[in-house]
Motif scaffolding. Structure first.
Motif, PDB file in Angstrom:
ATOM      1  N   LEU A 195      37.628  17.501  44.885  1.00 20.17           N
ATOM      2  CA  LEU A 195      37.531  17.414  46.342  1.00 20.17           C
ATOM      3  C   LEU A 195      37.085  16.030  46.783  1.00 20.17           C
ATOM      4  O   LEU A 195      37.613  15.465  47.732  1.00 20.17           O
ATOM      5  CB  LEU A 195      36.561  18.473  46.872  1.00 20.17           C
ATOM      6  N   LEU A 247      54.515  22.402  31.639  1.00 22.53           N
ATOM      7  CA  LEU A 247      54.293  23.811  31.967  1.00 22.53           C
ATOM      8  C   LEU A 247      53.076  24.364  31.229  1.00 22.53           C
ATOM      9  O   LEU A 247      52.216  25.025  31.826  1.00 22.53           O
ATOM     10  CB  LEU A 247      55.552  24.615  31.626  1.00 22.53           C
ATOM     11  N   LEU A 252      49.867  23.061  32.744  1.00 23.21           N
ATOM     12  CA  LEU A 252      49.551  23.727  34.010  1.00 23.21           C
ATOM     13  C   LEU A 252      48.903  25.089  33.778  1.00 23.21           C
ATOM     14  O   LEU A 252      47.926  25.445  34.434  1.00 23.21           O
ATOM     15  CB  LEU A 252      50.827  23.906  34.842  1.00 23.21           C
ATOM     16  N   VAL A 253      49.457  25.847  32.854  1.00 25.89           N
ATOM     17  CA  VAL A 253      48.900  27.170  32.552  1.00 25.89           C
ATOM     18  C   VAL A 253      47.491  27.019  31.997  1.00 25.89           C
ATOM     19  O   VAL A 253      46.541  27.661  32.457  1.00 25.89           O
ATOM     20  CB  VAL A 253      49.779  27.916  31.526  1.00 25.89           C
ATOM     21  N   ASN A 259      44.952  26.058  34.648  1.00 24.26           N
ATOM     22  CA  ASN A 259      44.608  27.075  35.643  1.00 24.26           C
ATOM     23  C   ASN A 259      43.898  28.282  35.050  1.00 24.26           C
ATOM     24  O   ASN A 259      43.201  28.999  35.762  1.00 24.26           O
ATOM     25  CB  ASN A 259      45.844  27.529  36.417  1.00 24.26           C
ATOM     26  N   PHE A 316      40.758  30.131  36.814  1.00 28.74           N
ATOM     27  CA  PHE A 316      40.670  31.566  37.070  1.00 28.74           C
ATOM     28  C   PHE A 316      39.425  32.174  36.438  1.00 28.74           C
ATOM     29  O   PHE A 316      38.901  33.161  36.932  1.00 28.74           O
ATOM     30  CB  PHE A 316      41.926  32.281  36.546  1.00 28.74           C
ATOM     31  N   MET A 330      37.763  37.317  38.371  1.00 27.79           N
ATOM     32  CA  MET A 330      38.922  38.032  37.851  1.00 27.79           C
ATOM     33  C   MET A 330      38.694  38.331  36.375  1.00 27.79           C
ATOM     34  O   MET A 330      38.312  37.456  35.614  1.00 27.79           O
ATOM     35  CB  MET A 330      40.182  37.175  37.951  1.00 27.79           C
ATOM     36  N   ILE A 376      47.330  36.026  27.994  1.00 22.22           N
ATOM     37  CA  ILE A 376      48.198  35.257  28.895  1.00 22.22           C
ATOM     38  C   ILE A 376      48.588  33.932  28.239  1.00 22.22           C
ATOM     39  O   ILE A 376      49.743  33.517  28.286  1.00 22.22           O
ATOM     40  CB  ILE A 376      47.497  34.992  30.247  1.00 22.22           C
ATOM     41  N   ASN A 388      40.346  25.203  48.381  1.00 19.53           N
ATOM     42  CA  ASN A 388      39.484  24.785  47.276  1.00 19.53           C
ATOM     43  C   ASN A 388      38.017  24.781  47.677  1.00 19.53           C
ATOM     44  O   ASN A 388      37.140  25.109  46.874  1.00 19.53           O
ATOM     45  CB  ASN A 388      39.884  23.395  46.785  1.00 19.53           C
ATOM     46  N   GLN A 420      43.232  36.703  45.306  1.00 25.09           N
ATOM     47  CA  GLN A 420      43.825  36.422  43.995  1.00 25.09           C
ATOM     48  C   GLN A 420      44.520  37.665  43.448  1.00 25.09           C
ATOM     49  O   GLN A 420      45.568  37.579  42.815  1.00 25.09           O
ATOM     50  CB  GLN A 420      42.748  35.959  42.997  1.00 25.09           C
ATOM     51  N   GLN A 421      43.906  38.816  43.714  1.00 24.21           N
ATOM     52  CA  GLN A 421      44.479  40.068  43.230  1.00 24.21           C
ATOM     53  C   GLN A 421      45.818  40.347  43.922  1.00 24.21           C
ATOM     54  O   GLN A 421      46.801  40.706  43.277  1.00 24.21           O
ATOM     55  CB  GLN A 421      43.497  41.211  43.513  1.00 24.21           C
ATOM     56  N   PHE A 472      47.741  38.208  45.150  1.00 19.28           N
ATOM     57  CA  PHE A 472      48.603  37.179  44.609  1.00 19.28           C
ATOM     58  C   PHE A 472      49.233  37.629  43.287  1.00 19.28           C
ATOM     59  O   PHE A 472      50.455  37.560  43.089  1.00 19.28           O
ATOM     60  CB  PHE A 472      47.714  35.962  44.404  1.00 19.28           C
ATOM     61  N   LEU A 473      48.382  38.139  42.400  1.00 21.17           N
ATOM     62  CA  LEU A 473      48.871  38.647  41.117  1.00 21.17           C
ATOM     63  C   LEU A 473      49.792  39.844  41.330  1.00 21.17           C
ATOM     64  O   LEU A 473      50.827  39.972  40.671  1.00 21.17           O
ATOM     65  CB  LEU A 473      47.688  39.056  40.226  1.00 21.17           C
ATOM     66  N   GLN A 499      51.390  37.833  35.355  1.00 22.04           N
ATOM     67  CA  GLN A 499      50.147  37.066  35.476  1.00 22.04           C
ATOM     68  C   GLN A 499      50.378  35.606  35.121  1.00 22.04           C
ATOM     69  O   GLN A 499      49.845  34.696  35.758  1.00 22.04           O
ATOM     70  CB  GLN A 499      49.063  37.671  34.568  1.00 22.04           C
ATOM     71  N   LEU A 500      51.203  35.398  34.114  1.00 24.21           N
ATOM     72  CA  LEU A 500      51.518  34.032  33.706  1.00 24.21           C
ATOM     73  C   LEU A 500      52.240  33.281  34.823  1.00 24.21           C
ATOM     74  O   LEU A 500      51.901  32.142  35.150  1.00 24.21           O
ATOM     75  CB  LEU A 500      52.380  34.069  32.435  1.00 24.21           C
ATOM     76  N   ALA A 535      52.065  33.912  38.000  1.00 28.68           N
ATOM     77  CA  ALA A 535      51.109  33.700  39.090  1.00 28.68           C
ATOM     78  C   ALA A 535      50.232  32.487  38.809  1.00 28.68           C
ATOM     79  O   ALA A 535      49.945  31.687  39.704  1.00 28.68           O
ATOM     80  CB  ALA A 535      50.246  34.946  39.283  1.00 28.68           C
ATOM     81  N   LEU A 536      49.811  32.339  37.557  1.00 28.49           N
ATOM     82  CA  LEU A 536      48.971  31.207  37.182  1.00 28.49           C
ATOM     83  C   LEU A 536      49.701  29.879  37.345  1.00 28.49           C
ATOM     84  O   LEU A 536      49.145  28.904  37.857  1.00 28.49           O
ATOM     85  CB  LEU A 536      48.507  31.359  35.726  1.00 28.49           C
ATOM     86  N   VAL A 537      50.934  29.837  36.907  1.00 27.36           N
ATOM     87  CA  VAL A 537      51.727  28.607  37.035  1.00 27.36           C
ATOM     88  C   VAL A 537      51.928  28.279  38.500  1.00 27.36           C
ATOM     89  O   VAL A 537      51.679  27.157  38.954  1.00 27.36           O
ATOM     90  CB  VAL A 537      53.098  28.758  36.353  1.00 27.36           C
ATOM     91  N   ASP A 575      50.229  29.175  41.101  1.00 30.51           N
ATOM     92  CA  ASP A 575      48.987  28.778  41.752  1.00 30.51           C
ATOM     93  C   ASP A 575      48.599  27.345  41.418  1.00 30.51           C
ATOM     94  O   ASP A 575      48.173  26.578  42.276  1.00 30.51           O
ATOM     95  CB  ASP A 575      47.871  29.733  41.329  1.00 30.51           C
ATOM     96  N   ASN A 576      48.775  26.975  40.175  1.00 35.66           N
ATOM     97  CA  ASN A 576      48.314  25.643  39.787  1.00 35.66           C
ATOM     98  C   ASN A 576      49.284  24.538  40.191  1.00 35.66           C
ATOM     99  O   ASN A 576      48.886  23.385  40.307  1.00 35.66           O
ATOM    100  CB  ASN A 576      48.042  25.555  38.281  1.00 35.66           C
ATOM    101  N   ILE A 577      50.533  24.881  40.395  1.00 38.51           N
ATOM    102  CA  ILE A 577      51.458  23.874  40.923  1.00 38.51           C
ATOM    103  C   ILE A 577      50.948  23.394  42.271  1.00 38.51           C
ATOM    104  O   ILE A 577      50.899  22.189  42.538  1.00 38.51           O
ATOM    105  CB  ILE A 577      52.881  24.460  41.055  1.00 38.51           C
ATOM    106  N   ASN A 628      47.918  23.314  43.227  1.00 39.49           N
ATOM    107  CA  ASN A 628      46.749  22.457  42.996  1.00 39.49           C
ATOM    108  C   ASN A 628      47.146  21.057  42.574  1.00 39.49           C
ATOM    109  O   ASN A 628      46.576  20.064  43.022  1.00 39.49           O
ATOM    110  CB  ASN A 628      45.848  23.062  41.914  1.00 39.49           C
ATOM    111  N   PHE A 629      48.119  20.968  41.695  1.00 45.50           N
ATOM    112  CA  PHE A 629      48.547  19.664  41.184  1.00 45.50           C
ATOM    113  C   PHE A 629      49.189  18.814  42.266  1.00 45.50           C
ATOM    114  O   PHE A 629      49.123  17.591  42.220  1.00 45.50           O
ATOM    115  CB  PHE A 629      49.519  19.836  40.013  1.00 45.50           C
TER     116      PHE A 629
END
Lengths: 198, 198
Positions: free
Chosen positions: A111, A158, A161-162, A165, A169, A174, A181, B107, B127-128, B130-131, B157-158, B160-162, B164-166, B168-169
């Motif tokens: 941030l 890829l 990124l996984v 994240n 998480f 969670m 995963i 964030n 988040q839930q 989202f998943l 779940q995998l 969702a993680l990708v 979500d982090n895209i 962020n990146f």
DNA sequence: GTCTATACAGCGATAGAC
DNA sequence: GTCTATCGCTGTATAGAC
């Protein structure tokens, strides 16, 4: 009379925990001082400002990231390639589940980086190093003929990124099976390009 | 004499931008007020405290997430299943690249959640949700026989993680080809379980 | 409904004694 | 090297005028 090195160490360690739990802005130097049992001006003997203390902690974090993502490519063989990718994730997941402070702090620097060019440049380099680690790993896999040379760049991005994240998480409440995963991620990405799989 | 609804709207919108750019703590109510051209106590007429203003913005963010991740399963067919997964990512990536404020704010709420139980519980639910979106999508895919029923939970779940982090990146200055990475993620995850692929 | 004026607390930082 | 004392500033929040 206190010991100089001890006090320095205590300031760093206490700030590490308090900054992570309450945030930079909500943690005053006086609260850090009283937590240790010293006075506020004593901190100024070791750090010329609050910002410098925050910066010192960043250096520690940056070094830790280097060591977490270190991979000794020399020991990788086609037989243990996939297993090593599994382990890279599993070790980190276990490490993060023990120490939440690390990621809390890292998020705060993320941030900060939006309004501070220094942090921004440093963080880009860290993320780059992070991506490179996975790229080097897959490229090495190609070199030792553990995997085929297909889309290696995107596949390594890829995975990075996984991996990144999953640690984010873990900070939330969670309760996912992160190790499963991660294994699915490795399996999916390597699916079809692994050599010698029985 | 100002218009009541206009002032309220201006406070929300100005706070949204300023909080995202400088952070909650580094943005004072006076700076928000002077940016709009009203006095500081005027804000207290609309929000009983700074915390309440921050909370109001959270409600807006929470709603936006619901709409971003909305998927109309009725329109999904085996023929367009994969294409819809591609699009879900691509639309979001394009949306995020235009509005960075959204993720910056999100964030900050993530960090707040570590010391505020209310935010923590709300975020876990988000988040839930989202998943679940990805899980529903893949489960629907199984139902309409677009994909095979193999490891659907972990695979969703995998994804969702990708996904979500895209987002962020994108906030960092990394210039990666996120659309390509997302397509690789979808391809990798669905590899071997897609039916009717020519 | 929106303002001016102000109360009050807490911050980062410094000066100077020991 | 660490302290006490204090400065200057800014923050949130409120009281009361208009």
């Amino acid at each position: 009379m206190r010991n100089k090195e001890l006090t320095y160490k205590q300031i760093i360690e206490t700030a590490y925990v308090m900054f992570s739990e309450k945030g930079f802005d909500q943690t005053s130097l006086s609260s850090i001082a009283s937590e240790i049992g010293i006075s506020k001006p004593a901190i100024y003997y070791y750090f010329k400002s609050k910002d410098e203390l925050i910066k010192s902690l960043f250096e520690i974090i940056a070094k830790e990231i280097q060591s977490i993502t270190f991979m000794d490519l020399e020991t990788i063989t086609p037989a243990n390639f996939k297993q090593n990718l599994y382990l890279l994730g599993e070790n980190t997941i276990k490490h993060q589940e023990k120490d939440h402070h690390f990621n809390h702090l890292f998020n705060q620097y993320m941030l900060l980086s939006t309004r501070d060019k220094d942090y921004s440049e440093r963080l880009v380099k860290i993320q780059q190093h992070f991506l490179n680690t996975f790229h080097d790993m897959l490229t090495h896999g190609v070199k030792i003929k553990a995997i085929k040379d297909e889309n290696i760049l995107i596949k390594s991005q890829l995975l990075a990124l996984v991996f990144d994240n999953i640690t984010n998480f873990i900070l939330t409440d969670m309760t996912l099976d992160f190790i499963k995963i991660w294994r699915e991620a490795v399996d999916s990405v390597l699916n079809g390009i692994v050599n010698d799989e029985q």
